[in-house]
Each structure stands twice: as C-alpha cells, then as structure tokens.
Design an enzyme around this catalytic site. Structure first.
Site, short mmCIF file in Angstrom:
data_model
loop_
_atom_site.label_atom_id
_atom_site.label_comp_id
_atom_site.label_asym_id
_atom_site.label_seq_id
_atom_site.Cartn_x
_atom_site.Cartn_y
_atom_site.Cartn_z
N GLU A 145 31.89 -59.81 21.45
CA GLU A 145 31.89 -61.17 21.53
C GLU A 145 33.25 -61.42 22.29
O GLU A 145 34.35 -60.89 21.80
CB GLU A 145 31.62 -61.67 20.32
CG GLU A 145 31.92 -63.26 20.28
CD GLU A 145 32.00 -63.99 18.80
OE1 GLU A 145 31.03 -63.11 18.01
OE2 GLU A 145 32.33 -65.00 18.80
N GLU B 132 37.83 -71.99 21.57
CA GLU B 132 37.24 -72.16 20.28
C GLU B 132 38.32 -72.68 19.31
O GLU B 132 39.40 -72.57 19.43
CB GLU B 132 36.67 -70.83 19.71
CG GLU B 132 35.96 -70.89 18.34
CD GLU B 132 35.42 -69.46 17.88
OE1 GLU B 132 35.93 -68.42 18.26
OE2 GLU B 132 34.73 -69.64 16.98
#
Lengths: 133, 219
Positions: B83, B88
């Site tokens: 990932e 974020e």
C-alpha cells in the site's frame, strides 16, 4: 460526524487532472471524457468477506479489478469496492462497536493513451509495465 | 461512513464533472444514520506496478473533526501487495502523511513497513494538507514508483515544475522528493509492492481519525 453535516462542507476533492505514466508506451490520463458524462460504476454484488479486525477501515476494501476497452480505445476505469467497518474493541471510551458495512461507490473514468515517459525509458527500468488484470 | 454506489453518488451530487474537473464530495447536508455519513470511495479498475502518478489537485477535504481523506494505492490481499499512501491525514493534521504498508520483510526509512503501522513520515508543511492546502489552491502531488525507490513530491500551486503535468514529466529535474523510500537490502520493492489500484476516499472516524477523543461521536 453524525449530527453535524455542516462541519463537512469542505469535505470534497477537486481534481484538475490525474495522470499515470508507465514505461509501456502509454500515458494514461485518468480524466473523464465529457463533462457530465461520467459513467458511474455499477454495484458489485456483495460477496464473502474476510474480516481482519486489525486492518484500518480505510484499506479494508476489495477492489474490483475489471478493465474494459471502450469503443474509442480508452480504458474504462470503474470503481467497485466494499468496505468493512472494524470492531473498536481496543478503544476504551465506548463499548465495542462491531459493524460491517458493505457498499459500492464508483465513477467511471477513462484512460487516454499517450506518450512514453522519457525519464523511465532513459533509465530502462527492468520489468516496468502496467497491468490489465 | 457509508460509501454509496455510483448512481446514488450522482443523484446526491456527491460526484460531478465540470469542464473536465472532477469533484468528489461527502454529504454535508443531512444528519447521518445507519452506517454513517454518505461518502464516496473511488477506485481505479486498472492496477499498476511501477509508474509515475501525477495528481493536480485544487482542493482536498478540509480540516475537520473526524475526517480522514486519502489518495493512495493498494493491492489485493492486503498487505501482501503493498500500500502506498501518497496523501493522507486525519482531523486537523497540519502536514501530509506519506506511508508505505507491506507484509513482513520490508524496512525503509529505518522503519518496519509491515502491517497497520507501516513506515512513513509527515512532511510538507501546512500547505501540503487540509485547510492550508486549500487556502493555497492546492498543487501537484507526484509519486514515482520503480524497482529501486518510491518517491513522493509535493509542489504548491505556484511551484509546479514546468511540464510536470504534461506529456513528458521528468522527475529527475524536480529535486529532492518530499518522501523518499529507497529499496535495497532493507526492502526489495518489487517483492512487496505490485498490482496496486489508485483510490480516492474520504472516510470518517475509523481507527485513525476515530481514536480516543473521537470515538465518542462515532456513529
């Protein structure tokens, strides 16, 4: 979050462009073709779910990996995913909440073919490629 | 959070396109019920191994209690195919978080990338995330993924390198990356990162944004 909708008036993305360059000879421009003509993804049927309570909610999804060629040669990029809410048993302020949410969200976008990225070609990255899985 | 399907998103005005500019919203008018606040998670059908991703973003979900926006990549059978979190953060986070997650056997930036914790850093200053990002009209996030490194750059609206969003962007001219995850003896990138989809989502609470203080308002 539940009772204060106006707190999220700024909770939106405005995407001018998204492009993915690979060494396979194409620049894939992920932008919708025609304004107002974004085909929204169909729902993915619910299926068996492997729950892993240690996962972050954000990533507890099973993306549908279906790529279809459209008539104009663009690749259709369609969303299909489900989400699993995880137990919050490790959080102390409230009784554990065990929920499972499954939903699909989607929007088709299109990949336009383009040019090779010189930088990657110059460095001859081994095994570079994109996948059509 | 309640991720709605495509037709619902369109009907509720959560997704729209104007002159090629895509807007993805979360519901900001209704009291939430059931699974929670309506939102959208957009995933590419196409999967990538290696590549250069260039995102020109004008606005991202602004700072708010319980909000968790992300632009990221993830593969099947998490975390076995890795990932890559490009953009974020949660709540009122003031700078961007860039993180990799993998299965066992991958160490980068002096951290174990395995599992939920991952390996990463927060960099970029106030203009790289949330309200600060939006106040400056956003900018460009770019992520170059090769066998040798995963590099992430952020350029504010007034500092976007010439050609970065054009036909032939050249990261070798961009200077130092904001976050540079170098492969090698600590991590064979190709063994741990492959076949990732691109994802935009805005979730609420969750086990990052929803920890401790925020759990009490979780739906």
């Amino acid at each position: 979050v539940k009772n204060n909708p106006s707190a999220f008036e700024s909770a939106y993305w405005t995407i001018n462009s998204l492009k993915v360059y690979t060494s396979s000879g194409s620049t894939q421009n992920l932008s919708p073709t025609t304004p107002g003509n974004v085909g929204l993804g169909s729902s993915t049927p619910d299926g068996p779910i492997t729950e892993n309570p240690t996962r972050k909610e954000k990533r507890a999804a099973v993306p549908a990996a279906v790529v279809a060629e459209t008539s104009d040669g663009n690749l259709s990029v369609e969303a299909g995913k489900r989400e699993i809410d995880i137990p919050f048993s490790s959080v102390v302020e409230q009784p554990a909440v065990t929920k499972r949410s499954i939903a699909d969200a989607g929007e088709e976008m299109y990949v336009k073919k383009g040019k090779v990225m010189r930088h990657l070609r110059r460095h001859q990255m081994g095994g570079f490629g994109h996948h059509h899985s | 959070v309640n991720y709605v399907d495509g037709s619902t998103a369109q009907q509720e005005g959560l997704t729209s396109v104007n002159n090629g500019v895509v807007t993805i919203r979360s519901d900001s008018t209704n009291i939430a019920s059931g699974r929670g606040r309506n939102s959208v998670r957009l995933t590419s059908h196409k999967q990538y191994t290696h590549g250069l991703v260039v995102l020109d973003l004008e606005h991202m979900p602004g700072s708010a209690c319980g909000v968790w926006p992300a632009f990221w990549m993830t593969g099947p059978s998490w975390p076995n195919n890795g990932e890559i979190d490009i953009l974020e953060g949660v709540n009122y986070q003031s700078t961007n978080a860039m993180t990799l997650h993998s299965n066992s056997g991958c160490t980068m930036v002096n951290k174990n990338c395995q599992g939920n914790q991952g390996c990463g850093m927060q960099q970029g200053g106030p203009a790289s995330f949330g309200d600060g990002f939006n106040a400056a009209n956003g900018g460009v996030y770019a992520m170059e993924w090769t066998s040798t490194a995963i590099n992430i750059w952020f350029f504010g609206r007034n500092n976007i390198p010439a050609g970065a969003t054009g036909a032939n962007p050249d990261p070798s001219t961009w200077g130092s990356a904001l976050a540079s995850f170098q492969g090698g003896s600590g991590c064979n990138i190709d063994d741990h990162f492959k076949n990732n989809n691109l994802v935009f989502d805005t979730t609420f609470c969750g086990d990052w944004a929803g920890t401790s203080v925020f759990i009490s308002i979780y739906i």
